[in-house]
Motif scaffolding. Structure first.
Motif, PDB file in Angstrom:
ATOM      1  N   HIS A 546       0.768  -1.149   0.101  1.00 44.21           N
ATOM      2  CA  HIS A 546      -0.011  -0.124   0.104  1.00 44.21           C
ATOM      3  C   HIS A 546       0.668   1.155   0.072  1.00 44.21           C
ATOM      4  CE1 HIS A 546      -3.391   2.682   0.827  1.00 44.21           C
ATOM      5  NE2 HIS A 546      -2.704   3.058   1.782  1.00 44.21           N
ATOM      6  N   MET A 547       0.555   2.048  -0.987  1.00 44.94           N
ATOM      7  CA  MET A 547       1.151   3.057  -0.957  1.00 44.94           C
ATOM      8  C   MET A 547       0.077   4.246  -1.474  1.00 44.94           C
ATOM      9  SD  MET A 547       5.044   3.093  -2.778  1.00 44.94           S
ATOM     10  CE  MET A 547       4.415   2.229  -4.317  1.00 44.94           C
ATOM     11  N   HIS A 548       0.202   5.653  -2.002  1.00 46.17           N
ATOM     12  CA  HIS A 548      -0.808   6.739  -2.395  1.00 46.17           C
ATOM     13  C   HIS A 548      -0.134   7.016  -3.920  1.00 46.17           C
ATOM     14  CE1 HIS A 548      -2.828   7.572   1.757  1.00 46.17           C
ATOM     15  NE2 HIS A 548      -2.898   6.246   1.360  1.00 46.17           N
ATOM     16  N   LYS A 549      -0.754   8.116  -4.068  1.00 45.58           N
ATOM     17  CA  LYS A 549      -0.425   8.596  -5.513  1.00 45.58           C
ATOM     18  C   LYS A 549       0.687   8.753  -6.124  1.00 45.58           C
ATOM     19  CE  LYS A 549      -4.959  11.164  -5.021  1.00 45.58           C
ATOM     20  NZ  LYS A 549      -5.620  12.771  -5.120  1.00 45.58           N
ATOM     21  N   VAL A 550       1.752   9.006  -5.427  1.00 47.01           N
ATOM     22  CA  VAL A 550       2.995   9.228  -6.276  1.00 47.01           C
ATOM     23  C   VAL A 550       3.628   7.980  -6.117  1.00 47.01           C
ATOM     24  CG1 VAL A 550       2.776  11.572  -5.994  1.00 47.01           C
ATOM     25  CG2 VAL A 550       3.972  10.533  -4.259  1.00 47.01           C
ATOM     26  N   GLY A 551       3.250   6.959  -5.498  1.00 46.02           N
ATOM     27  CA  GLY A 551       3.930   5.591  -5.242  1.00 46.02           C
ATOM     28  C   GLY A 551       4.231   5.110  -6.739  1.00 46.02           C
ATOM     29  N   THR A 552       5.555   4.833  -6.745  1.00 44.98           N
ATOM     30  CA  THR A 552       5.714   4.262  -8.020  1.00 44.98           C
ATOM     31  C   THR A 552       6.183   2.731  -8.202  1.00 44.98           C
ATOM     32  OG1 THR A 552       6.953   6.402  -8.655  1.00 44.98           O
ATOM     33  CG2 THR A 552       7.544   4.506 -10.138  1.00 44.98           C
ATOM     34  N   THR A 553       7.008   2.121  -7.292  1.00 45.93           N
ATOM     35  CA  THR A 553       7.404   0.792  -7.174  1.00 45.93           C
ATOM     36  C   THR A 553       7.334   0.295  -5.518  1.00 45.93           C
ATOM     37  OG1 THR A 553       9.665   0.900  -7.148  1.00 45.93           O
ATOM     38  CG2 THR A 553       8.618   0.540  -9.277  1.00 45.93           C
ATOM     39  N   MET A 554       7.080  -0.963  -5.198  1.00 44.84           N
ATOM     40  CA  MET A 554       7.016  -1.276  -3.922  1.00 44.84           C
ATOM     41  C   MET A 554       7.356  -2.771  -3.789  1.00 44.84           C
ATOM     42  SD  MET A 554       4.233  -1.019  -0.793  1.00 44.84           S
ATOM     43  CE  MET A 554       4.639  -1.478   0.723  1.00 44.84           C
ATOM     44  N   THR A 555       8.293  -2.939  -2.902  1.00 46.26           N
ATOM     45  CA  THR A 555       8.594  -4.442  -2.620  1.00 46.26           C
ATOM     46  C   THR A 555       8.607  -4.814  -1.076  1.00 46.26           C
ATOM     47  OG1 THR A 555      10.229  -4.157  -4.810  1.00 46.26           O
ATOM     48  CG2 THR A 555      10.652  -6.036  -2.909  1.00 46.26           C
ATOM     49  N   ASN A 556       8.292  -5.872  -0.751  1.00 45.08           N
ATOM     50  CA  ASN A 556       8.530  -6.265   0.581  1.00 45.08           C
ATOM     51  C   ASN A 556       9.354  -7.695   0.579  1.00 45.08           C
ATOM     52  OD1 ASN A 556       8.046  -6.224   3.412  1.00 45.08           O
ATOM     53  ND2 ASN A 556       6.391  -8.099   3.061  1.00 45.08           N
ATOM     54  N   GLU A 557      10.607  -7.764   1.050  1.00 46.86           N
ATOM     55  CA  GLU A 557      11.679  -8.744   0.866  1.00 46.86           C
ATOM     56  C   GLU A 557      11.610  -9.511   2.103  1.00 46.86           C
ATOM     57  OE1 GLU A 557      14.921  -7.570  -2.231  1.00 46.86           O
ATOM     58  OE2 GLU A 557      14.479  -6.213  -0.487  1.00 46.86           O
ATOM     59  N   HIS A 558      11.692 -10.903   2.057  1.00 44.80           N
ATOM     60  CA  HIS A 558      11.517 -11.859   3.186  1.00 44.80           C
ATOM     61  C   HIS A 558      12.900 -12.752   3.214  1.00 44.80           C
ATOM     62  CE1 HIS A 558       9.153 -15.398   4.870  1.00 44.80           C
ATOM     63  NE2 HIS A 558       9.946 -14.889   5.796  1.00 44.80           N
ATOM     64  N   PHE A 559      13.519 -12.426   4.123  1.00 44.77           N
ATOM     65  CA  PHE A 559      14.863 -13.135   4.542  1.00 44.77           C
ATOM     66  C   PHE A 559      14.757 -14.158   5.601  1.00 44.77           C
ATOM     67  CE2 PHE A 559      15.488  -8.669   2.617  1.00 44.77           C
ATOM     68  CZ  PHE A 559      16.524  -8.953   1.867  1.00 44.77           C
ATOM     69  N   ARG A 560      15.595 -15.136   5.477  1.00 50.01           N
ATOM     70  CA  ARG A 560      15.816 -16.181   6.446  1.00 50.01           C
ATOM     71  C   ARG A 560      17.472 -16.621   6.443  1.00 50.01           C
ATOM     72  NH1 ARG A 560      11.823 -20.594   5.337  1.00 50.01           N
ATOM     73  NH2 ARG A 560      10.625 -19.250   6.285  1.00 50.01           N
TER      74      ARG A 560
END
Length: 710
Positions: A546-560
């Motif tokens: 979730h971002m708003h109007k000017v959000g361009t890219t988003m990543t949620n990385e998961h590490f172990r």
């Protein structure tokens, strides 16, 4: 003494009697927003709203809305998305059953397992018919449209609804303070004509994977669309043309492709056949012109659908009738929307209120279905709402919302994802330059939880709820009232697991007021958080970015153990399409000791972080089971699994870093890159798409892109 308090607001809260305004101060801000706290008692059916014949601007309600009860789809319990599939019809009714003899003749010879019709903005008599079969590792696809030049189909990352004008032009009146002008009307119509001529990608199709059939050459073009908003040919032509028909005013092509080509210029056909998987977003366009350009405002369509045959039922009404024992309504109650750009209003429902609505007392229950209900009087003003929950039961009738700490997220709704009655509807406009308003009309989009999962309610569950409604009113309209909210269906037949939501990034917007900039914002959640919060492995069934109007890219990385094991990502974020992005992926597990990095990228030097839609957020929501609560001692309340910036939760506070974006390559997008492996034919010439390769075509494409941006 006790655990640190998670700060959603500063401590100064002025108590108020029922219906009186109070001031609450937002994090790190000297400004205050006027809000209302109300306590709700029993109410009638959601459709029982006061009669209303005209809106505040004099436009007949019948012209604005064709439903007295609008239930849109976006997120369900703890941010589960409750999707509605494209409405299945008999192919004999496709194209309105009018002058479709040539199509029906083809259909009688065809043999596909599934079919959907995508109507155009002009109505059901025009549109695109999709037919497909999943066969081992391939999809067999047929697309039909009333056209003579070309017909195309695409899979879009962030959706295909034409909502951009509402978001971009709705503030004209507020900014210009101008008055009605007939000349402005003429100008507006000209702008519409130019904007709607935005090629196959039209205005919001960046990040789409396309295939186009050209009648003149009897050939297919496998293409893709990036920020330039023109169809570019893939280096690897992954589609194989099987058959084509040009007869009786119809163009029909049949083709096949691997479900996953491994090509970074293609999008895979996802596993979208189970209850928790988001559906796919598809687009179509067609034209009588020989090349891919200028299809016009009515020769396009879009929807969401499931390529895979569902393994579970999606009939919400049938499921609730057979499984639910009752329901409770958590609603605004004729709330007068303020004449201000952004308003947050709060409405409380206590245990006593729910019992008064018929919920059994002293009984362990599970919520198994959520139905958002949007008041048609205020549909264009309801930006989103959040339902927060507490396991404390002392928010009795007459108390205000500040009596309990509401820190458990129970539900969130926002428009934009799902089916619409039409692709778009003009509600009203006047211009000098003046006002434009588009109102998409969402169909019902309730959420049905999987059979083994429920949200706890009543005894040993949620006993109090706070509905937080975000109203947008840039028109500064007065005399608008709202009774929107959500209906919770429950059962006493407890399910195996309780549902929970894990929030990452900046869930409480502690960066409030901080400039966003053309930059990258990273939030690192340490492994200490999951080690402390999790007593066992948990399974994530839904991930929303979730971002708003000017959000361009988003990543949620998961590490172990320091190694990246998976990443949820949206490369072409489009807030106007859905308000959030649900990652297409299989369920996955989080183990104690896992860590996360949540990254949001923006390309705007004016915006700041905040709560309104014109400000920015960076939050990842992971819906999981079984629910985990963090305990800080016998005398302290338990809090949900959260890891965010500046939360003051020991071991669960994320580090934040901001770096400048120097070039487009810093966005780290992979879609559209040239891959190393090509499973199909290789494109040897850039002249496959004459409209984009010729000088004139390039000029037209750039001009259309500029109008799209405007």
């Amino acid at each position: 003494t006790g655990p640190p308090r998670v700060r959603m607001y500063n401590e100064e809260i002025v108590p108020a009697r029922l219906g009186t305004p109070v001031k609450r101060f937002l994090p790190r801000s000297n400004e205050s927003h006027e809000i209302h706290d109300s306590v709700l008692g029993p109410r009638g059916l959601a459709g029982e709203f006061l009669p209303l014949t005209t809106s505040s601007n004099g436009v007949p309600i019948s012209a604005m809305l064709n439903s007295s009860r609008l239930s849109s789809v976006f997120l369900g319990a703890l941010l589960t998305v409750g999707f509605v599939d494209a409405q299945s019809q008999e192919p004999t009714t496709f194209f309105g059953g009018i002058e479709n003899e040539a199509y029906l003749e083809w259909f009688q010879r065809a043999s596909y397992e599934r079919a959907e019709f995508l109507p155009s903005p002009a109505g059901n008599s025009t549109g695109a018919a999709l037919h497909w079969t999943i066969q081992e590792d391939e999809i067999l696809l047929a697309v039909a449209a009333k056209a003579a030049g070309w017909v195309g189909f695409g899979i879009a990352e962030s959706g295909g609804k034409f909502l951009a004008l509402h978001a971009q032009l709705i503030r004209f009146r507020t900014v210009s303070k101008c008055h009605y002008s007939p000349i402005g009307d003429i100008f507006l119509e000209a702008v519409f004509s130019l904007v709607f001529v935005c090629s196959f990608c039209h205005c919001r199709m960046f990040g789409a994977d396309t295939v186009v059939y050209l009648a003149d050459s009897d050939s297919l073009v496998d293409g893709y669309i990036l920020d330039e908003r023109v169809v570019m040919p893939d280096e690897c032509q992954s589609w194989t043309l099987l058959n084509s028909t040009n007869n009786g005013g119809f163009l029909i092509f049949e083709a096949k492709r691997l479900l996953d080509t491994g090509d970074t210029q293609d999008r895979p056909i996802p596993q979208d056949g189970n209850l928790t998987a988001p559906p796919s977003r598809v687009i179509a366009a067609w034209s009588d012109l020989p090349s891919i350009q200028n299809h016009g405002p009515n020769n396009r369509a879009s929807t969401i659908l499931r390529f895979r045959a569902s393994q579970e039922g999606f009939d919400f009404e049938t499921a609730m009738t057979s499984e639910a024992e009752g329901f409770i309504d958590i609603m605004a109650n004729d709330h007068p929307i303020k004449p201000m750009d952004t308003e947050y209003a709060y409405f409380c429902v206590s245990l006593a209120d729910m019992i008064a609505q018929g919920m059994p007392a002293d009984t362990e229950l599970h919520t198994i279905g959520f139905e958002p209900i949007i008041d048609p009087r205020a549909a264009k003003h309801v930006h989103h709402f959040i339902l927060q929950a507490s396991m404390e039961g002392n928010a009795t009738t007459g108390s205000n919302c500040s009596a309990i700490d509401f820190i458990d997220m129970a539900y969130l709704w926002a428009p934009g994802e799902g089916m619409f009655d039409d692709d778009w509807k003009v509600v009203h406009y006047h211009i000098c330059i003046g006002e434009i308003s588009f109102l998409p009309l969402p169909l019902k989009g309730p959420l049905q939880l999987p059979d083994n999962i429920g949200s706890p309610l009543g005894e040993n569950g949620f006993k109090s709820f706070q509905l937080e409604v975000h109203y947008d009113n840039p028109w500064l309209e007065t005399g608008v009232f709202d009774s929107s909210g959500v209906r919770l269906y429950y059962t006493s037949k407890k399910r195996q697991h309780n549902l929970g939501v894990f929030m990452l990034g900046d869930p409480f917007v502690q960066l409030f007021g901080q400039p966003v900039g053309s930059s990258t914002h990273r939030f690192d959640c340490p492994s200490s958080c999951s080690s402390f919060a999790l007593s066992e492995n948990v399974t994530v069934i839904r991930e929303l970015l979730h971002m708003h109007k000017v959000g361009t890219t988003m990543t949620n990385e998961h590490f172990r153990d320091g190694n990246l094991i998976r990443a949820g990502q949206v490369e072409f974020y489009d807030f106007s399409q859905q308000g959030g992005f649900v990652v297409q992926q299989e369920p996955f597990q989080i183990q104690p000791g896992d860590s996360f990095q949540t990254t949001c990228q923006y390309t705007d030097n004016e915006a700041v972080f905040g709560l309104s839609s014109s400000e920015e957020m960076c939050i990842a929501f992971l819906m999981y089971y079984p629910m985990q609560l963090m305990s800080f001692g016998e005398d302290s309340p338990e809090i949900p699994f959260i890891c965010g910036y500046d939360t003051d939760i020991p071991g669960c506070t994320s580090d934040w870093e901001q770096t400048d974006l120097v070039s487009v390559s810093d966005l780290n997008r992979t879609f559209g890159d040239v891959g190393e492996v090509c499973n199909g034919e290789t494109t040897t010439t850039s002249s496959v798409l004459p409209s984009a390769s010729s000088f004139v075509g390039t000029v037209i494409a750039l001009a259309m892109s500029m109008f799209c941006v405007l």
